[in-house]
Design a protein around this motif. Structure first.
Motif, short mmCIF file in Angstrom:
data_model
loop_
_atom_site.label_atom_id
_atom_site.label_comp_id
_atom_site.label_asym_id
_atom_site.label_seq_id
_atom_site.Cartn_x
_atom_site.Cartn_y
_atom_site.Cartn_z
N UNK A 1 18.06 -0.47 3.31
CA UNK A 1 17.20 -1.68 3.76
C UNK A 1 17.12 -1.33 5.44
N UNK A 2 18.15 -1.31 5.94
CA UNK A 2 18.98 -1.51 6.91
C UNK A 2 18.56 -1.06 8.27
N UNK A 3 18.82 -1.22 8.93
CA UNK A 3 18.41 -0.28 10.43
C UNK A 3 19.21 -0.13 10.81
N UNK A 4 19.69 1.14 11.07
CA UNK A 4 20.82 2.02 11.69
C UNK A 4 22.26 1.15 11.97
N UNK A 5 22.00 0.14 13.21
CA UNK A 5 23.25 -0.40 13.58
C UNK A 5 23.71 -1.49 12.12
N UNK B 1 8.39 9.58 1.23
CA UNK B 1 9.67 11.30 1.71
C UNK B 1 9.13 11.43 2.96
N UNK B 2 8.94 10.19 4.01
CA UNK B 2 9.65 10.53 5.04
C UNK B 2 10.61 9.43 5.79
N UNK B 3 11.11 10.15 7.12
CA UNK B 3 12.19 9.52 7.33
C UNK B 3 11.59 8.81 8.60
N UNK B 4 12.18 7.95 8.78
CA UNK B 4 12.39 6.96 10.69
C UNK B 4 13.27 7.16 11.37
N UNK B 5 13.02 7.51 12.32
CA UNK B 5 13.62 8.09 13.35
C UNK B 5 15.68 6.60 14.00
N UNK B 6 16.90 6.19 14.33
CA UNK B 6 17.11 5.25 14.58
C UNK B 6 16.68 5.74 15.39
N UNK C 1 1.23 -1.48 -0.05
CA UNK C 1 -0.45 -0.27 0.15
C UNK C 1 0.80 1.04 0.36
N UNK C 2 2.05 1.14 0.60
CA UNK C 2 3.18 2.06 0.48
C UNK C 2 4.02 2.08 -0.47
N UNK C 3 4.82 3.25 -1.01
CA UNK C 3 5.51 2.89 -2.58
C UNK C 3 6.63 2.01 -2.16
N UNK C 4 7.33 2.39 -0.95
CA UNK C 4 8.66 2.10 -0.61
C UNK C 4 8.94 1.46 1.28
N UNK C 5 7.16 1.66 1.30
CA UNK C 5 7.41 0.72 2.87
C UNK C 5 7.73 1.23 3.81
N UNK C 6 8.14 0.82 5.34
CA UNK C 6 8.57 1.83 5.88
C UNK C 6 9.44 0.70 6.89
N UNK C 7 9.70 1.07 8.13
CA UNK C 7 10.83 0.80 9.11
C UNK C 7 10.82 -0.32 9.33
N UNK C 8 9.33 -1.82 9.58
CA UNK C 8 9.51 -3.12 9.30
C UNK C 8 9.20 -3.65 8.39
N UNK C 9 9.13 -3.28 7.20
CA UNK C 9 8.78 -4.83 6.13
C UNK C 9 10.28 -4.32 4.99
N UNK C 10 11.23 -3.45 5.66
CA UNK C 10 12.47 -3.28 4.48
C UNK C 10 13.22 -4.09 5.07
N UNK C 11 13.71 -3.68 6.68
CA UNK C 11 14.69 -4.91 6.82
C UNK C 11 13.88 -6.14 6.73
#
Ligand code: SRM
Ligand SMILES: Cc1cc2nc3c(=O)[nH]c(=O)nc-3n(C[C@H](O)[C@H](O)[C@H](O)COP(=O)(O)OP(=O)(O)OC[C@H]3O[C@@H](n4cnc5c(N)ncnc54)[C@H](O)[C@@H]3O)c2cc1C
Ligand code: SF4
Ligand code: FES
Lengths: 810, 107
Positions: free
Chosen positions: A544-548, B65-70, A514-524
């Protein structure tokens, strides 16, 4: 009584399947010997298309491993061809000058690809598409050459062409007719298919008559009777097959197009049977796998002298094109003729076409394009000669909701759900009930249903729903990957495998995120699944990796990082300690701390310094940040401790060295202790190994974090080697089966330890396969710290800041 | 002293120095700014401090166009600077201009 000597000629899909049936009926009746020309154990020939298209590997398509033959006491001679049979004295002779006698003989020699007898057809670079060697040759050619010509616009030709496109070649498909797959499709579906494949980049030369293959040593060009020649570095002939009957014919066994058999697969010679593509039953010779299952059953009963009833009664065939992004299905009498009527639905916007052919109120054939989910159900209507006079015409096409539910409900237990792998409704229902399966992919894992062409996945889903009732809904609902999709983790992984998806953007696109580029849950999660499914090909997506995991260090609350170098098994030495101390001084590291994982953490390092710290340390990453293998804690063990029975340190280091750097659904911590006092705390680890006198106990599913859980005993083994093997199978199963961010403890609670045992301990074959896939995954890992410090661009992109000054302007 | 803030364009980098979909920190005197090149090719810049607990937004996962804070996964709109529900807050945004392959931030 001495066992009867049974010999199988042809180590392929039909023959070995029949052996499996025989072993089921009467495991001790025969002393079995198998001869096979190909230098491999039995593999799933169908899946060669998927191998070529890059969706799976040769290792993954092995159906019966060498161990399987060994376990069942079967003597296997690979790379050895039977050249003559003396049916009178019951002897046979091979090309290795072996002479063997038999009591019963099965001929399952399959077929040979038909090579057009064109001038130049023997040139280098002209091949067929039939076996592993052909497949490997195409893959090799694609690395050196650019242009391929596939002769033949049938199933096999199109699958080969798609594979070659995936391998980066330009592909012309030459077809003598003006419609593709004319033996399976009507004109409408044929045209839709051609348009779709052209969109994928295939070029068609329709109505072209091949004349000759030109070139000095290797093929250069293909010429035609009715058009200009085209360039070619590789020519794949996929114009048909002919039953491999030469051996039988020369040995005086009655042949026609195939080896003639009766309803019990008996040939004209006493105690000689035949099945598969080389056999001719009631004037039919089949070129697909579906008939093999019934033929194998009939033959097995007969040869074991069990009442075989009416024996084999012939098969109605269905086919599906295994090209990702194109769904085509055909079954039975698909063409119109004067005494049939058809129900047709066509939607040109969606690219859908469905046709069901009816004679005397019974469905006799079907063609589906664009959506093949109803294929298996229609096939079962054809097989069962379902009377449709009571049904409204529209419901024939309804595959979801009430219609489908009742569809599977009405099927008999013996009805086949998965034609490619011969799995019946009964097999699946039993597996669901006995092993508590809740998803299509679990059913696939346990029964093989929907593993090859995937057409029956919808039906398997319906069966799950039907068998589990409300439970199914609940299980299904809670586990969607994230709010961007309605799909569960399992469904997404299955789609990635089936559709050969290779990039997170592609997954989200094809699966209607439903979103073009996914979110911080699905991408990783997607990045993990793609790497797990395609260990050799997937290019890790940093974005698509979490910062760490992107920075390969743990971010701290103030934006600095912590660095934990690897210290295998918690063992260090003065040199490493001195280096850590020097680096700490040089970079003013604010805190040095011994972690709970038996190593040293350097906390509070500035982002720009991180790569330099790595460089000066010159030690591998400890992955203290990753959804990956973390640490293997050890106790001192037998060399020092008065209670120690085993070398815990040695084994711990070996485990850590073998599995380090491996990505997993969530972090994995292990421990090895040398006696049950368990000083390394294996009881709360994902995998805890405890040495006792003469053996090692392996515990799994422990967790010392948020929800405390004690590990449970998985098994006891003798050697360290075996410990590594069990861990490999266990972790690979976890990698493939668990949901992203599910710790082993939660996964184990969900699927049950018994189920895990049934896969990785009781099923020797599966264990071996898991271990093989683990080896593949391990073979392609790179040490991230040294990689980044040697790659200026990556280092800059990740760790450098831009600095500028604002010059006040007047 | 005048309180009116003079705006000016500061050159920070060439276009191809800014990675796709992975943020980059820009320090202009004592301003810390996170700059992003989105997959659409657009550039966005915001103050590099999450309104929650000052997390460095340049290290977050970028999506559209969004960022998720680390640090704690707050979701921030890079165009308006607004924190998305269920959390609340706002981060300062900066205008980015691209001229002749060079990227400028307006401060
Ligand atoms: C450094 C260390 C604490 C220490 O000083 O000893 C540590 C530090 C962190 N732990 Fe831990 N854990 C550390 C041992 C443990 C242990 C004990 C152990 O490993 O023996 C546990 C309990 C055992 C277990 O995991 O079953 C532990 C249970 C957790 C959990 C809860 C996991 C769970 O499934 O319940 C988290 C949160 C998570 O992973 O989602 C966590 C997360 C974290 C993170 C990575 C939080 C984060 O994501 O930023 C911490 C990073 C701190 C930093 O800034 O560097 N840490 N953490 C230990 C590093 C071990 C190592 O050498 O790799
Ligand atoms: C690329 C590809 C894709 C396919 N896709 C599908 C599909 O989607 N669906 C479908 O239903 N079918 C498909 N098929 C067809 C399917 O693979 C065959 O129907 C099936 O393998 C036939 O089994 P078999 O045992 O009769 O023959 P084979 O599997 O060919 O086995 C025969 C074996 O006998 C050996 N042999 C021959 N002569 C001798 C001898 N004298 N001594 C010793 N060994 C000998 C051969 O080397 C061979 O290994 C596909 C085939 C190919 C090549
Ligand atoms: S586990 Fe046993 S052998 Fe090892 S240190 Fe503890 S007590 Fe000693
Ligand atoms: S600091 Fe950004 S979410 Fe907590």
């Amino acid at each position: 009584m001495a066992k009867r000597k049974l010999i199988l000629i042809g180590n392929g899909m039909a023959g070995v399947r029949c052996l499996e049936e025989i072993l089921k009926e009467d495991p001790n009746r025969f002393e079995i010997t198998v001869f096979g020309t190909e230098p491999h154990p039995n593999y799933n020939r169908i899946m060669l298309s998927s191998v070529l298209q890059g969706d799976t590997t040769i290792d993954d398509i092995i159906l019966n491993s060498y161990e399987w033959y060994e376990q069942h006491g079967i003597k296997l001679f690979t790379g050895e061809t039977v050249e003559k049979i003396n049916t009178e004295d019951k002897l046979l002779y091979t090309d290795k000058d072996r002479e063997v006698s038999y009591d019963d003989l099965i001929i399952a020699t399959g077929s040979n690809p038909f090579m057009l007898p064109l001038p130049g057809a023997d040139k280098e670079g002209v091949i067929a598409f039939r076996n592993i060697e052909d497949c490997e040759q195409m893959i090799r050619s694609s690395k050196k050459y650019e242009r391929a010509v596939v002769i033949g616009g049938g199933l096999l030709g199109l699958e080969a062409a798609r594979g070659l496109l995936n391998l980066g070649m330009e592909v012309d498909v030459v077809h003598i007719m003006d419609q593709l797959m004319e033996r399976q499709l009507d004109a409408t579906a044929g045209t839709m298919l051609q348009e779709e494949l052209e969109k994928q980049g295939m070029n068609f030369l329709m109505g072209y008559q091949t004349e000759a293959i030109l070139g000095a040593g290797r093929v250069k060009k293909v010429s035609f009777k009715n058009a200009k020649p085209v360039k070619a570095d590789l020519v794949v002939m996929a114009v048909g097959i002919k039953p491999n009957v030469a051996l039988a014919k020369e040995s005086g066994i009655k042949t026609n197009r195939g080896i003639v058999v009766d309803d019990y697969m008996q040939t004209s010679a006493p105690d000689v049977y035949s099945l598969g593509e080389c056999a001719e039953h009631r004037e039919m010779v089949y070129g697909l796998v579906a008939p093999l299952w019934d033929q194998g059953k009939a033959l097995a009963k007969k040869i074991c002298e069990i009442d075989a009833g009416d024996g084999y009664q012939g098969s109605i065939l269905s086919t599906k094109l295994k090209v990702s992004g194109v769904d085509v299905f055909s079954a039975g009498e698909f063409a119109d003729n004067p005494n049939t009527k058809a129900i047709r639905v066509q939607d040109e916007f969606e690219g859908l076409y469905k046709k069901v052919v009816v004679r005397d109120n019974k469905v006799v054939g079907a063609v589906l394009f664009g959506d093949t989910s109803e294929g298996t159900r229609l096939l079962s209507m054809i097989n069962n000669e379902t009377d449709i006079s009571e049904m409204s015409k529209v419901t024939i096409f309804q595959s979801t909701g009430q219609g489908a539910e009742s569809g599977v409900a009405e099927m008999a237990d013996s009805d086949q759900i998965c034609g490619c792998n011969g799995v019946s409704k009964g097999d699946i229902v039993t597996a669901i009930q006995e092993q508590n399966l809740t998803t299509v992919s679990e059913v696939r894992g346990c029964t093989n249903a929907s593993r090859s062409c995937g057409t029956c996945a919808g039906l398997v889903g319906d069966l799950l729903e039907h068998t589990l009732g409300d439970e199914f809904e609940i299980v299904d609902e809670k586990a969607t990957v994230c709010d961007c999709t309605d799909l569960t983790h399992e469904e997404v992984v299955a789609e990635i495998r089936e559709k050969g998806l290779t990039h997170t953007r592609e997954v989200m696109n094809v699966l209607d995120w439903s979103s073009d580029e996914g979110c911080s849950k699905c991408r990783p999660a997607l990045n993990y699944y793609l790497g797990m499914v395609h260990p050799m090909e997937h290019e890790d997506e940093k974005e698509s990796r979490f910062v760490n995991e992107r920075m390969h260090a743990n971010i701290q609350k103030n934006g600095t990082y912590s660095v934990v170098p690897r210290m295998y098994g918690g063992v260090t030495n003065s040199k490493d300690l001195r280096r850590i101390a020097d680096v700490a001084d040089k970079y003013d590291v604010p805190l040095l701390k011994v972690t709970g994982g038996q190593r040293i953490d350097m906390l509070g390092i500035k982002k720009e310094d991180v790569p330099n710290v790595w460089k000066d340390l010159d030690m591998p990453s400890g992955y203290a940040y990753g959804k990956a293998i973390r640490t293997v804690k050890t106790c001192v063990g037998k060399d020092f401790c008065r209670f120690g029975t085993q070398d815990a340190i040695g084994l711990g280091i070996a485990i850590e060295k073998k599995f380090e750097k491996l990505n997993t659904p969530h972090k994995v911590k292990m421990a090895v202790s040398a006696c049950p006092r368990n000083c390394a705390e294996g009881g709360i680890k994902d995998v805890g190994v405890v040495g006792v006198e003469g053996s090692w106990e392996i515990y799994v599913g422990g967790n010392g974090g948020i929800t405390l859980r004690a590990a449970e005993l998985l098994c006891t083994v003798i050697t360290g080697e075996e410990v590594l093997e069990v861990i490999a199978a266990y972790l690979q199963f976890y990698r493939e089966n668990a949901r992203y961010l599910e710790r082993t403890s939660h996964w184990l609670e969900r699927v049950g330890l018994d189920y895990i045992k049934s896969v990785i301990l009781d099923d020797e074959q599966e264990k071996q396969k898991l271990a093989n896939r683990m080896e593949i995954a391990l073979s392609n890992l790179k040490e991230p710290w040294s990689e980044i410090i040697n790659d200026e661009k990556q280092k800059n992109d990740l760790f450098e800041n831009y600095k500028a000054t604002a010059v006040a302007q007047k | 002293m005048s309180k009116a803030i003079e705006t000016q364009l500061i050159k920070v980098a060439n276009v191809d120095e800014i990675p796709n979909q992975v943020g980059k920190e820009v320090i202009i005197d004592n301003l810390e700014i996170a700059i992003f090149r989105l997959s659409s090719g657009k550039f966005k810049a915001v103050e590099n401090k999450c309104p929650h607990k000052q997390g460095p937004l340049s290290e977050g996962i970028v999506s559209g166009e969004f960022v998720f804070c680390p640090l704690h996964d707050w979701k921030i709109d890079l165009t308006s600077g607004d924190v998305q529900k269920p959390d609340d807050g706002c981060v300062r945004t900066y205008h980015v201009e691209v001229r002749n392959n060079e990227v400028f931030i307006k401060i």
